[in-house]
Design an enzyme around this catalytic site. Structure first.
Site, short mmCIF file in Angstrom:
data_model
loop_
_atom_site.label_atom_id
_atom_site.label_comp_id
_atom_site.label_asym_id
_atom_site.label_seq_id
_atom_site.Cartn_x
_atom_site.Cartn_y
_atom_site.Cartn_z
N HIS A 83 -25.34 -7.48 -34.94
CA HIS A 83 -24.98 -8.49 -35.93
C HIS A 83 -23.60 -9.06 -35.59
CE1 HIS A 83 -22.95 -4.93 -37.44
NE2 HIS A 83 -22.31 -5.63 -38.37
N HIS A 142 -20.54 -9.30 -36.75
CA HIS A 142 -19.24 -8.88 -37.26
C HIS A 142 -18.42 -8.49 -36.04
CE1 HIS A 142 -20.41 -7.99 -41.73
NE2 HIS A 142 -20.02 -9.24 -41.54
N ASP A 146 -16.39 -6.27 -35.06
CA ASP A 146 -16.32 -4.94 -34.45
C ASP A 146 -17.59 -4.60 -33.65
OD1 ASP A 146 -17.47 -4.94 -37.09
OD2 ASP A 146 -17.42 -2.74 -37.09
N HIS A 165 -27.66 -5.87 -44.44
CA HIS A 165 -26.20 -5.84 -44.42
C HIS A 165 -25.68 -7.14 -45.05
CE1 HIS A 165 -22.44 -4.13 -43.22
NE2 HIS A 165 -22.16 -4.99 -42.28
#
EC number: 3.1.26.11
Lengths: 303, 303
Positions: free
Chosen positions: B63, B65, B67, B142
């Protein structure tokens, strides 16, 4: 006296190495933090050394090669995640904004924090100024436009001559005005000229950062007389041809710039990942400029 | 037998931590390397563990994000710097291409190396296949679209029954055809049916990676029966409310998924940076699913 504190977050070069991280430094001055270059992983090192994110307001990016700027997006994301407010100004080549803006818009939305891009003037010049500090960008010579940065403390106020102040029984509340240049008028109406009351100020300190560059004496006037000079030295003499081809410097060349510029201390860095240790860099630099030090991750220099 | 080798490059979460790196893994299978997520710093870890850059052809990003994907640009830059040729396919949410393309164009030009973006199908499905392996993406839950990945070895060929092969004196050159299903015809013209000559194949192994997700039993059928399951466990029970708010899982919830899905081994990771050690994650997971392990940077799992 030692108002500058320089912390090395990374002093490796482009190829990843287990020994070093890509370029990043934090220069602390009177409570303000200035980040210089921001290679991948800089955010982790920033927090490793306990820096306060609310004190960083300006980042200076020497040039747009990945090992000097890939850490920006992660650093900014984390500033937001950690609740930083206000502004962060990124001083960098004009192209950075168009490269970073889409990712900032996607990953780093915040109502209370703003990133400002401040393009470096093509020919260099003053890019930051506050009441006690001035930062100048100056051109280096690399495969892409690359800039060095010079941080100069402004001239400080003179010290009060304590014995004179005692002799004339000057009240405390007058001292600041005298430091700023006022004469003192005694209760009897006598004018004591300022020069009788003050001693010369502490010398102003300065720092210059010369990131990726081929050897060029054109750098010398820009870094003339700085207290501390960080100059890239990607290679030792053995690879001097490669240094030239890749527009990098050797340790001896960095030392020669330091010698010509009559700086106080030279710090070497941006080591090629081919080296297993950097002793040879010192061996080659010190005969030319004795006051040379090697940078390493986590090192702090105070001046 | 152990053809999968999973190496953990990073098992921390979004906030930087000195103890862990952000998400990244390398799954090795029969000489091919598959990278799963690529957090900041992944390139350095990739080379730290001595992986061969020419063996990596596919990266799977769970995904968008930071990190989980901020390490891509640095990893790709270094692949090019190190002379990688051919193609690299990035399987990720559709938005990644527009975010990364300008930087790839600016920093990563190469005549001999190409990055291909392969958008993940919104509802999941098969995203990679070769003669021995299949990779399926499946939806997690999420704050942004997030996907798990399941790697399945295809059914293997049966083993030759050595005693039967000896009894019928089968020449070596016939064995591959028999493994692939052929009967054997003796020099005398007798047909020996295939089933008399082979033994069942070794069981196929499988791996599933569940990155950032809130607890949802809808994951269970997607990871049913895998040999090894990596499931995020950002929090312990103490922070279960925060887990829910942030769409993450606790160790106990990860264990519950593993239990319901009847997996072989559960590996926990994506630890919040608030923890000074992860013992409590095991304490909470093992009563629910005993065969639970903690991931850590540099750990390798073979299966």
């Amino acid at each position: 006296m030692n108002e500058f504190e320089l912390t090395i977050l990374g002093c490796g070069s482009a190829r990843p190495s287990v020994r070093h991280l890509p370029s990043a430094q934090v220069l602390s001055y009177r409570g303000k933090l200035f980040m210089i270059d921001c290679g991948e992983g800089a955010q982790r090192e920033f927090f490793r050394y306990g820096f306060n994110l609310n004190r960083v307001g300006h980042i200076f990016i020497s040039h747009l090669h990945g090992d000097h700027c890939y850490g920006l997006i992660g650093f900014i994301s984390t500033l937001i995640l950690q609740g930083k407010t206000g502004e962060l100004t990124i001083h960098a080549h004009n192209d950075l904004e168009k490269l970073l803006a889409p990712s900032l818009e996607y990953f780093c939305r915040s109502e209370v924090f703003k990133v400002i891009f401040s393009p470096l003037p093509v020919k260099g010049g003053i890019i930051y100024e506050d009441k006690s500090l001035q930062v100048t960008a100056f051109p280096l010579k690399h495969r892409v436009p690359s800039y060095g940065f010079r941080f100069d403390e402004k001239e400080k106020l003179p010290h009060i001559d304590k014995s004179a102040a005692e002799y004339y029984q000057i009240p405390l509340k007058e001292l600041q005005a005298i430091k700023e240049g006022a004469d003192y008028i005694t209760p009897e109406g006598e004018t004591i000229p300022n020069k009788k009351l003050v001693l010369p100020p502490s010398p102003s300190q300065s720092y210059a950062y010369c990131s990726d560059t081929i050897y060029t004496p054109r750098i010398v006037p820009f870094v003339k007389g700085v207290t501390v000079l960080y100059h890239e030295s990607t290679y030792t003499e053995e690879y001097s041809e490669q240094a030239k081809d890749r527009y990098h410097s050797t340790a001896a060349q960095a030392a020669d710039i330091a010698r010509q510029a009559e700086v106080g201390t030279l710090i070497l860095g941006h080591y090629s990942s081919r080296y297993k240790d950097e002793a040879q860099f010192l061996n080659e630099a010190r005969p030319i400029f004795p006051n040379t030090l090697l940078s390493n991750e986590g090192m702090k220099f105070r001046f």
